[in-house]
Structures are given as C-alpha cells and as structure tokens.
Design a protein around this motif. Structure first.
Motif, short mmCIF file in Angstrom:
data_model
loop_
_atom_site.label_atom_id
_atom_site.label_comp_id
_atom_site.label_asym_id
_atom_site.label_seq_id
_atom_site.Cartn_x
_atom_site.Cartn_y
_atom_site.Cartn_z
N ARG A 286 0.84 -1.20 0.00
CA ARG A 286 0.00 0.00 0.00
C ARG A 286 0.87 1.25 0.00
N THR A 287 0.57 2.19 -0.87
CA THR A 287 1.23 3.49 -0.85
C THR A 287 0.44 4.41 0.06
N LEU A 288 1.08 4.84 1.14
CA LEU A 288 0.43 5.72 2.11
C LEU A 288 0.64 7.18 1.77
N LEU A 289 1.85 7.49 1.27
CA LEU A 289 2.20 8.88 0.99
C LEU A 289 3.13 8.90 -0.21
N SER A 290 2.82 9.77 -1.16
CA SER A 290 3.68 9.97 -2.32
C SER A 290 3.81 11.47 -2.54
N ALA A 291 5.04 11.99 -2.33
CA ALA A 291 5.24 13.44 -2.41
C ALA A 291 6.44 13.78 -3.29
N PRO A 292 6.42 13.34 -4.58
CA PRO A 292 7.54 13.69 -5.47
C PRO A 292 7.60 15.20 -5.72
N GLY A 293 8.82 15.73 -5.72
CA GLY A 293 8.99 17.15 -6.00
C GLY A 293 8.64 18.06 -4.85
N SER A 294 8.42 17.51 -3.66
CA SER A 294 8.08 18.34 -2.50
C SER A 294 8.92 17.93 -1.31
N ALA A 295 8.90 18.76 -0.28
CA ALA A 295 9.70 18.50 0.91
C ALA A 295 8.88 18.78 2.16
N LEU A 296 9.07 17.95 3.17
CA LEU A 296 8.50 18.17 4.49
C LEU A 296 9.64 18.64 5.38
N ARG A 297 9.48 19.81 6.00
CA ARG A 297 10.56 20.39 6.82
C ARG A 297 10.08 20.64 8.24
N ILE A 298 10.95 20.29 9.19
CA ILE A 298 10.70 20.58 10.60
C ILE A 298 11.86 21.45 11.08
N GLN A 299 11.57 22.69 11.43
CA GLN A 299 12.59 23.63 11.86
C GLN A 299 12.32 24.07 13.29
N PRO A 300 13.34 24.62 13.97
CA PRO A 300 13.12 25.12 15.33
C PRO A 300 11.94 26.10 15.36
N GLY A 301 11.08 25.90 16.33
CA GLY A 301 9.90 26.74 16.44
C GLY A 301 8.66 26.17 15.78
N ASP A 302 8.84 25.18 14.87
CA ASP A 302 7.69 24.52 14.25
C ASP A 302 7.08 23.55 15.25
N ARG A 303 5.78 23.71 15.51
CA ARG A 303 5.05 22.76 16.35
C ARG A 303 3.93 22.20 15.49
N ILE A 304 4.19 21.01 14.93
CA ILE A 304 3.37 20.47 13.85
C ILE A 304 2.47 19.36 14.36
N GLY A 305 1.19 19.46 14.06
CA GLY A 305 0.26 18.37 14.32
C GLY A 305 0.17 17.49 13.09
N LEU A 306 0.53 16.21 13.21
CA LEU A 306 0.45 15.26 12.10
C LEU A 306 -0.87 14.51 12.24
N VAL A 307 -1.81 14.77 11.32
CA VAL A 307 -3.17 14.25 11.49
C VAL A 307 -3.61 13.50 10.24
N GLY A 308 -4.70 12.79 10.36
CA GLY A 308 -5.26 11.97 9.29
C GLY A 308 -5.99 10.81 9.93
N ARG A 309 -6.83 10.14 9.16
CA ARG A 309 -7.61 9.05 9.72
C ARG A 309 -6.70 7.88 10.09
N ASN A 310 -7.22 6.96 10.91
CA ASN A 310 -6.46 5.75 11.24
C ASN A 310 -6.08 5.02 9.97
N GLY A 311 -4.79 4.66 9.84
CA GLY A 311 -4.32 3.94 8.67
C GLY A 311 -3.80 4.83 7.56
N ALA A 312 -3.83 6.17 7.77
CA ALA A 312 -3.36 7.09 6.74
C ALA A 312 -1.83 7.09 6.62
N GLY A 313 -1.15 6.60 7.65
CA GLY A 313 0.32 6.53 7.60
C GLY A 313 1.02 7.45 8.56
N LYS A 314 0.31 7.98 9.56
CA LYS A 314 0.92 8.93 10.49
C LYS A 314 2.09 8.29 11.26
N THR A 315 1.82 7.14 11.88
CA THR A 315 2.85 6.48 12.69
C THR A 315 4.03 6.05 11.83
#
Length: 542
Positions: free
Chosen positions: A14-43
């Motif tokens: 199963r492909t949970l996430l496909s993000a070609p050509g993009s970037a996910l960044r976590i920088q100091p000061g970022d407080r990010i909530g990672l959300v989605g339904r159960n099974g979306a691939g958060k964990t």
C-alpha cells in the motif's frame, strides 16, 4: 532540523504517501500536528522521520538531537532502574555511578601518589557532571517525572516491574529531560506519537505547557484535540484518499476552517469539470457519427479525459469499522472467579489477597493509580501470567476474550490474515474476509505484517479477533487508546450492546459511561464496591 524530500511511504504494497517534487521540513519553532484518519500513515511517517524506519523512496536528512516517542516503546534493558533510564538521556546515570566508585576508591587507597591521581580523576568526572547540569539536572529530571505522575517509589523500581503505562511515561520523561535545559527550551526535535496515552488530566495540562515553551521542532500525533489546539502552529494532514500531505502553516482552529474550505473547493471543481467533460463527450458522440468529424471527436474525448485526470480526488467520508461484539456462548451463573490473588515481581508486591467473582453478564471497572496492578490483574484473569499465590478458577462454559493495551495478543511478524486466522482457526475463509472488511482491512492489506500497522489499526485488528470468538467474558485493557473519534464511538456502541460480562480497565470516562458498570474493584487492596458517580470522577486520575 529534519527535511524529507521526494518522500514515498508504503506499508506492504500500500502506498500511504507519495510526495515527489516536494519537501517536508521541521525547523526550530515549528510545532506540527500530524493528522489523518487511522491507517493514513501517520505512525509510519513519524518512524521514518525519526530514523526508526526507511522510506520506500526519497531522502531524509537530520541535524541536531532528536527525541522520538513511539506508540509502543518496548526496546531497552528492562532490568535498569527507572530513574537511571531517565538520567541516561544525558549520560548522567553512568557519571553518577563513576563518581560513587571513585569516592570509594579514594577512601581505600593508602599510597599518596595513587590517591592524588584518584582525586584528579574524581575532579575530572565532577567537572563533566557539572557541565551536564549536575545535581540541578538530576532535580530537573525528578521534576519532569513527578509532573508526569511518576513518584519516587516508581523511580526506584526496575522497568521490568512497571506497568506498560508507567514504562511509556518513563520514556516520555527521558525524552523531555534530554530536550530540557531547565526551562523546557532546547533545539532538540521532538517526534511524539500519542504522548498523552496513560497520562492523567494534571499531567496532560503540564505536558501542554512544556510543549508550548519548547523552542526546538515538534511533530505530534494525538487524538487529544485540546493538546493540538493549545500547542500546534502548523498542521500536516495526510490524506488517505489522495496519498498526499497537505501542509497548513496555521494553528488548529484555522486549519479546520481551511481544510473544510479546501474540500468544498475540490468538490466544486470536480462537479464543474465533470459537467464540462460530459458535455464534451456528448458532443464527441454526435461528431463521431460523421466520418469527416472523427478526428475532432477523438480529440474532444481525450480533452475530457485529461480534464478529469488532472483533478484531485475528492475526499470521501472516512470509512468506519462496523464493530459488534458476538452473542456470548452459554455459560454458568459465575463463569470466572479468583481467590486470594497475589502478584510479586521479585520482592516488589503489586497487590495481595484479591478476591472477585464475575457473574454472567456483569459489568465491572477496575480502578487504581498507575502501577496499582490493573493490567497485571487482567493478565492473571486471562491466563497470560500466573499469580504468585492464589488461583483463578474458570466456571462452566467460560470463554474469555482478552484485549491487551499493548496489543500483546497480536503477532507482529505475522500478517493481518495470519493473525485473524490464528484467533479463529475454525471459521470459514469468506466469513473471516467479511469480518476483516467490516474492520476496514481488505485487499493487499491482508498480507501486511501486523508490526507495520498503526496503533489504531492494531486496535481494530485485536478487536476483530475478539469479534471472531464467542467470548462470554471480555477482559478489556484500554480498548479506546489510539482510536480516532469515529472509531472510538464504534467501540463504545459495541460495549453498550454486548450481552456478556465485561471487566474493563480504562482512563476514558466515555468508555466507563458506555459500559454502565455495576461494580468497581479498587487496586491494590482489591476492595469491591457498587459503582457511583464518585468513581466516574476518578477515571481520568487513575
């Protein structure tokens, strides 16, 4: 800081996430909530960001310290003291032991030259200890532990003697201690998967304050909407339909409004495009009847297909598990009794002299402070562990269904299908496939190892195993942990309608309310009482 580029995340096929050509960044000061339904691939995504798993494609770069709290932290030496486990985050546990050894050595040495070398060595250790915060840091660790509901009594025990909830809070304390400079501010990137599990209301309030003041990066998965609303300043929404991550650089309430607007916009765009495409195809059908217009008709059809292909999938309503516990098998008046149950871990007594009788159809809640032995009692009743003394006696027709809060009843190395087949070896294949479908497992996911499932998916699989039985006594240990609100309501509805006996351990007031219990058992004393509103108020504190 963490940057994930061109990330592709899979669970089995199963492909949970496909993000070609993009970037996910976590920088100091970022407080990010990672959300989605159960099974979306958060964990799974969080594990990859932490370096505990590998992406199917893409790269992840990490700089600085990372503190990662998985849903089920089971690694490490269980024979270490809890306080040493926390202090080890800064290496203070080893330094304290070395300082103690050096003190003893200095007292025993008679030769002046050797004593002088030992004194210098002690001074070097003391300088290093001071550089890491010294006794102030040790006090800071104790403060964090106490704020998370871990008293000195627990800190002096080995991890092996602690409950699953206590061990998880020790790991959380260790991570926060590593990230804290005394004021809760650090460049450490925190990756926390359901950090409020097993915390009481006061501890959750304290944790919110800590995370609000944290100056490093933060990504948190949580079903605690209050925590998300108070803490996050960005949201990553994993869309299970499109397999994409939508990034919202805003707080929780604004995110909810923006996401609702985005979904309305996508629906409007698709409706308009489908209308135009339908008109093009109708025109193409008319032109196609004329040989001279055939090429123009084909071009119209291709244009209509491109128009639809370029659209984002519209997010459909989340599927929910259709949970209904089975009609219980016939049994005697009292299918389960226990007499004089005592449980020791080494010299540590968890509880002693507990008596109980579970009558047919009775509903019981087990209460006690963390570490009082609630999970241990259910394990003894289920036969997973043996008492140090006393006995558990099955009555006529007893069939137990046991749900373990840490999903111990699942085989992580076996597939979803193999797990359900093990739970119901006599059931027909089509019946089991239908059951798994009702719990939102189908197609390639049946071949996915259980160890790669999210916490919510593991909960659903374990519940499916219970449903496949004809249990007349359910032993449920935190059955609503890790569930999204919709799935949680499904479990509570199933509890309300179940006709068999239930023994429930929970920190969820809604679960106790749904059960409508008649009795409560208070640990560690084993006192039994009638259920009342006063006990309902203790659920979140226990």
């Amino acid at each position: 800081m963490i940057t994930a580029t061109d990330l592709e995340v899979r669970a089995g096929v199963r492909t949970l996430l496909s993000a070609p050509g993009s970037a996910l960044r976590i920088q100091p000061g970022d407080r990010i909530g990672l959300v989605g339904r159960n099974g979306a691939g958060k964990t799974t995504t969080l594990r990859i960001l932490a370096g505990a798993g590998e992406p199917y494609a893409g790269t992840v770069t990490r700089t600085g310290e990372i503190g990662y709290l998985p849903q089920d932290p089971r690694e490490g030496d269980l024979d270490v003291l809890a306080t040493d486990r926390v202090l080890s985050a800064r290496g203070l546990d080893t330094l304290l032991r070395d300082l103690e050894k050096q003190q003893l050595l200095m007292a025993e040495i008679a030769d002046d030259a050797e004593r002088e070398r030992a004194v210098r060595r002690y001074g070097q250790l003391e300088d290093r200890f001071s550089a890491l915060g010294g006794y102030v840091a040790e006090s800071d660790a104790a403060r964090i532990c106490h704020s998370l509901g871990l008293p000195d009594r627990v800190l002096g025990q080995t991890l092996r003697t602690l409950s699953g909830g206590q061990r998880r809070r020790i790991e959380l304390a260790r991570i926060l201690f590593a990230a804290s400079d005394g004021g809760g501010r650090s460049a450490t990137t925190l990756l926390l998967d359901e950090p409020t599990n097993h915390l009481d209301a006061d501890s959750i309030t304290w944790l919110r304050g800590f995370l609000q003041q944290h100056e490093g990066g933060l990504v948190v998965i949580s079903h605690d909407v209050g925590l998300l609303a108070d803490v996050v300043n960005k949201v990553w929404f994993l869309d299970a339909v499109r397999g994409e991550a939508d990034i919202y650089a805003m707080g929780w309430q604004k995110y909810l409004d923006a996401r609702a607007s985005d979904e309305q916009r996508r629906r409007r765009e698709r409706a308009n495009a489908e209308k135009k495409a339908s008109a093009l195809k109708a025109q193409a059908a008319k032109l196609g009847a004329k040989a001279t217009k055939a090429v123009a008709a084909q071009n119209m059809v291709r244009r209509a297909e491109r128009m639809l292909a370029d659209l984002d999938d519209v997010r459909v309503a989340d599927r929910v598990a259709r949970i209904k516990f089975p009609d219980p098998a016939t049994c005697g008046k009292t299918p389960l009794t226990a007499a004089n149950l005592t449980k020791l871990y080494g010299s540590l007594e968890i509880f002693a002299g507990v008596d109980l009788a579970i009558d047919r159809g009775s509903r019981v809640v087990v209460l006690g402070l963390n570490g009082a032995g609630k999970t241990t009692l259910l394990k003894l009743l289920a036969g997973v562990e043996q008492p140090s003394s006393g006995a558990v006696e099955p009555g006529y027709g007893l069939q137990i269904g046991y749900f373990a809060q840490e999903h111990d009843t699942l085989d992580d190395d076996a597939t979803v299908w193999e797990n359900i087949r093990h739970a119901a070896p006599d059931a027909g294949e089509q019946d089991l496939r239908g059951l798994l479908g009702a719990f939102m497992f189908s197609g390639p996911q049946l071949d996915q190892p259980a160890g790669t499932l999210s916490g919510g998916e593991k909960t659903r699989l374990a519940l499916a195993g219970l449903v496949s039985s004809s249990a007349n006594v359910l032993l449920l240990d935190e059955p609503t942990n890790n569930l999204d609100p919709i799935s949680r309501e499904q479990v509570l509805d199933a509890l309300r309608s179940y006709a068999g006996a239930v023994v429930l351990v929970t920190h969820d007031p809604g679960a106790a309310e749904a059960l409508s219990p008649e009795r409560v058992i208070l640990l560690p004393d084993g006192t039994e009482d009638h259920w009342s509103a006063d006990y309902a108020e203790l659920i979140e504190l226990a």
